[in-house]
Design an enzyme around this catalytic site. Sequence first.
Site, PDB file in Angstrom:
ATOM      1  N   SER A  91     -36.910  29.338  22.313  1.00 56.62           N
ATOM      2  CA  SER A  91     -37.103  28.617  21.187  1.00 56.62           C
ATOM      3  C   SER A  91     -35.705  28.035  20.469  1.00 56.62           C
ATOM      4  O   SER A  91     -35.702  26.898  20.221  1.00 56.62           O
ATOM      5  CB  SER A  91     -37.962  29.137  20.231  1.00 56.62           C
ATOM      6  OG  SER A  91     -37.491  30.349  19.532  1.00 56.62           O
ATOM      7  N   ASP A 102     -37.166  34.727  16.618  1.00 58.23           N
ATOM      8  CA  ASP A 102     -35.934  35.671  17.286  1.00 58.23           C
ATOM      9  C   ASP A 102     -35.109  34.854  18.016  1.00 58.23           C
ATOM     10  O   ASP A 102     -35.301  33.621  18.027  1.00 58.23           O
ATOM     11  CB  ASP A 102     -36.748  36.656  18.080  1.00 58.23           C
ATOM     12  CG  ASP A 102     -37.511  36.285  19.471  1.00 58.23           C
ATOM     13  OD1 ASP A 102     -37.670  34.857  19.595  1.00 58.23           O
ATOM     14  OD2 ASP A 102     -37.963  37.015  19.899  1.00 58.23           O
ATOM     15  N   ASP A 104     -33.488  34.669  21.608  1.00 55.32           N
ATOM     16  CA  ASP A 104     -33.450  35.093  23.113  1.00 55.32           C
ATOM     17  C   ASP A 104     -32.038  35.066  23.691  1.00 55.32           C
ATOM     18  O   ASP A 104     -31.643  33.679  23.689  1.00 55.32           O
ATOM     19  CB  ASP A 104     -34.489  34.567  24.045  1.00 55.32           C
ATOM     20  CG  ASP A 104     -36.069  34.654  23.447  1.00 55.32           C
ATOM     21  OD1 ASP A 104     -36.380  36.022  23.231  1.00 55.32           O
ATOM     22  OD2 ASP A 104     -36.762  33.960  23.560  1.00 55.32           O
ATOM     23  N   ASP A 159     -33.390  39.791  21.288  1.00 50.97           N
ATOM     24  CA  ASP A 159     -33.624  40.120  22.596  1.00 50.97           C
ATOM     25  C   ASP A 159     -32.444  39.810  23.467  1.00 50.97           C
ATOM     26  O   ASP A 159     -32.057  38.564  23.888  1.00 50.97           O
ATOM     27  CB  ASP A 159     -34.995  39.598  23.277  1.00 50.97           C
ATOM     28  CG  ASP A 159     -36.229  40.046  22.530  1.00 50.97           C
ATOM     29  OD1 ASP A 159     -36.053  41.139  21.580  1.00 50.97           O
ATOM     30  OD2 ASP A 159     -37.212  39.604  22.518  1.00 50.97           O
ATOM     31  N   LYS A 223     -46.679  24.270  19.406  1.00 50.28           N
ATOM     32  CA  LYS A 223     -46.305  25.544  19.293  1.00 50.28           C
ATOM     33  C   LYS A 223     -47.066  25.848  17.905  1.00 50.28           C
ATOM     34  O   LYS A 223     -47.801  27.074  18.019  1.00 50.28           O
ATOM     35  CB  LYS A 223     -44.839  25.923  19.089  1.00 50.28           C
ATOM     36  CG  LYS A 223     -44.214  26.013  20.312  1.00 50.28           C
ATOM     37  CD  LYS A 223     -42.433  25.963  19.989  1.00 50.28           C
ATOM     38  CE  LYS A 223     -42.087  26.894  19.182  1.00 50.28           C
ATOM     39  NZ  LYS A 223     -42.175  28.530  20.004  1.00 50.28           N
ATOM     40  N   TYR A 232     -51.351  31.953  21.983  1.00 50.72           N
ATOM     41  CA  TYR A 232     -49.858  31.976  22.368  1.00 50.72           C
ATOM     42  C   TYR A 232     -49.567  33.241  22.461  1.00 50.72           C
ATOM     43  O   TYR A 232     -49.169  34.019  21.416  1.00 50.72           O
ATOM     44  CB  TYR A 232     -49.298  31.238  21.025  1.00 50.72           C
ATOM     45  CG  TYR A 232     -47.768  30.997  21.272  1.00 50.72           C
ATOM     46  CD1 TYR A 232     -47.293  29.797  21.348  1.00 50.72           C
ATOM     47  CD2 TYR A 232     -46.681  32.039  21.177  1.00 50.72           C
ATOM     48  CE1 TYR A 232     -45.792  29.704  21.649  1.00 50.72           C
ATOM     49  CE2 TYR A 232     -45.312  31.707  21.293  1.00 50.72           C
ATOM     50  CZ  TYR A 232     -45.158  30.388  21.211  1.00 50.72           C
ATOM     51  OH  TYR A 232     -43.629  30.185  21.514  1.00 50.72           O
TER      52      TYR A 232
END
Length: 627
Positions: A91, A102, A104, A159, A223, A232
């Site tokens: 995202s 978060d 990524d 992450d 989303k 989701y």
Amino acid sequence: MANSDRTLGITGPISLNLPTPAETQSTHLLLEELRAQNTFESATETKKRERVLADLQRMADEFVRRVAKEKEPQNEVLIRDARGEVFTYGSYCLGVYGPGSDIDTLVTAPRYVTRDDYFKYFPSLLLEMAPEGAVTDLTAVEDAFVPIIKFEYWGISIDLIFSRIATLKQFPPHGQLNLTNNEYLRGLDDRELRSLNGTRVTKEILNLVPEQSTFRLALRAIKLWAQRRAIYANIIGFPGGVVWAMMVARVCQLYPKAAGATIVSKFFQVMKIWRWPLPVQLKAMDEGPLNVRVWNPKIYKSDSYHLMPVITPAYPQMCATFNITRSTMAVIQRELERGAELTDKIRAGKLVWKDLFGKHTFFTADHKYYLAIIATSSTKEAHKIWSGFVESKVRVLVGDLERVASVAIARPFNKGYERLHRVKSNEEMEEVQNGSLAYLIRDDGEDDSKVKKENGTEAKTEVKTEPDPEIKEEKNEATGVNVQSGAEDQKAKLDSTPDASAAGTKIYTTTHYVGLELAEGAKSLDLSYQVNTFKAMCSQWDKYDANLNFLSIQHVKNTNLPDDVFEPGEVKPTRPARRAPANGNMAAGAKKRNASSEVCRDKMVDGQYRDYRQDIKGTLSTLVEIC
């Protein structure tokens, strides 16, 4: 960046019409609603993310430099120019992140830096180079499908995954490494390929949409809709963020000049009638430099079993929806049809955009019967690993359940409920393991298991989902994970818990709920085989520790769901009031209830099986009798 002047996708566009004034106005209203729904974060929070990523880049450079010093201490040029490169995906990279999202993140390094080096140096480097207290909840998972380091940095969840670039011994200056180059895939193992895949797919999606701003607005809306409708969650068996992004991108390709609101409406119209298993693809299949498997149902039989294939655009192409089950597909299609109806009314002026984002009714109205999968651990560290593993396998149980003739749909909820308890005896521990909420506490340690009655006295609040204690032993022996459920075994677990104290022992649970829809005409439902198989599979995991972990699966009726699954304003289902017969006599035409039907009625009272012990010993928590 605009790509609207070139043809994108594996087919031509459906329409090249420009937005009408009404569509432009509808897009403006959609944007206002998305802002009202708090899907955009403040500029201050975005700057904070940028600072975090800058810190991670500094750490990546220092990480590569230290490895270079260790492996080639005499090579001054290599050490001087040693650097890594940090990329994002998901995202944040797509530009559709919001409050609480978060990041990524991918760390890449030259070929002399290995995955072992990454897990050896990077966790300690994070703590060393970050400001004091900035990094919390640091967990390294080396043997994951995609090896990962998870942590929070100034409250932002990160992450962090890793891959080397085997064709480069020295990286170009920052910003010049282009991971979409297929040559960078040479010499990598499967885990490294998977690590690179996230960034490569995200970049390709952005390159394959006609107007990125239109795509981002439409994706934010889809989303939010998918999250509100509880569809989701990739790990559970629903599309994840990248899948919804690819589906929206495909609609953008079909309507390259449309406004954002139009893309949202067309999304539902197109996807509700999509001829699955025809795949959603953003580009033709690439031929790359590797001898690796790419998605091809004509060659690979297992690929032909994918129900809703959505194919990643970056080489090697993969199906991102391999874990969708028959049940989750049915739920998705229902929601697409509902979305199409709502957007039709929005376009007609009968509804507003807020109506599209109404919350799901999974707990309040959708199901009468549920299974609660309860993962329990006696330490916080053990629970992170155990609950994550159980969550990753819930979709396996769903697949087994939906093959039962009496089950029409087994719908998993898209998130688990994490709870913290404090117990003082083996009996209380066993109650928690089997679903009791009588001993809940808050994270700060404050006891949350007591509530005030109207008269001012205190009473414990407990949700019972287990059968009669008299037959508890037979049930545990049949369901298979913890076959030794006697007092001595439980005592060993309790006494060995590090969190044990005079105040009690902390117990951590995560509960996943699966809503059951029964097939028309179903009279009974025995799920003991499926449940036992699932529990046996989980207990055979090489990291399963009977002294730390426990797994219980309980039947819960809608009227007996715990209060914390309902949000303020939601109405918890209640048992319908029994109608009293006129003059104390049975209503005319009513049949007298015989003894067997009376027992049948009592089986499901309060989600328990009070008068059914002799018939279903050992499967009490998994057998539902429909009267």
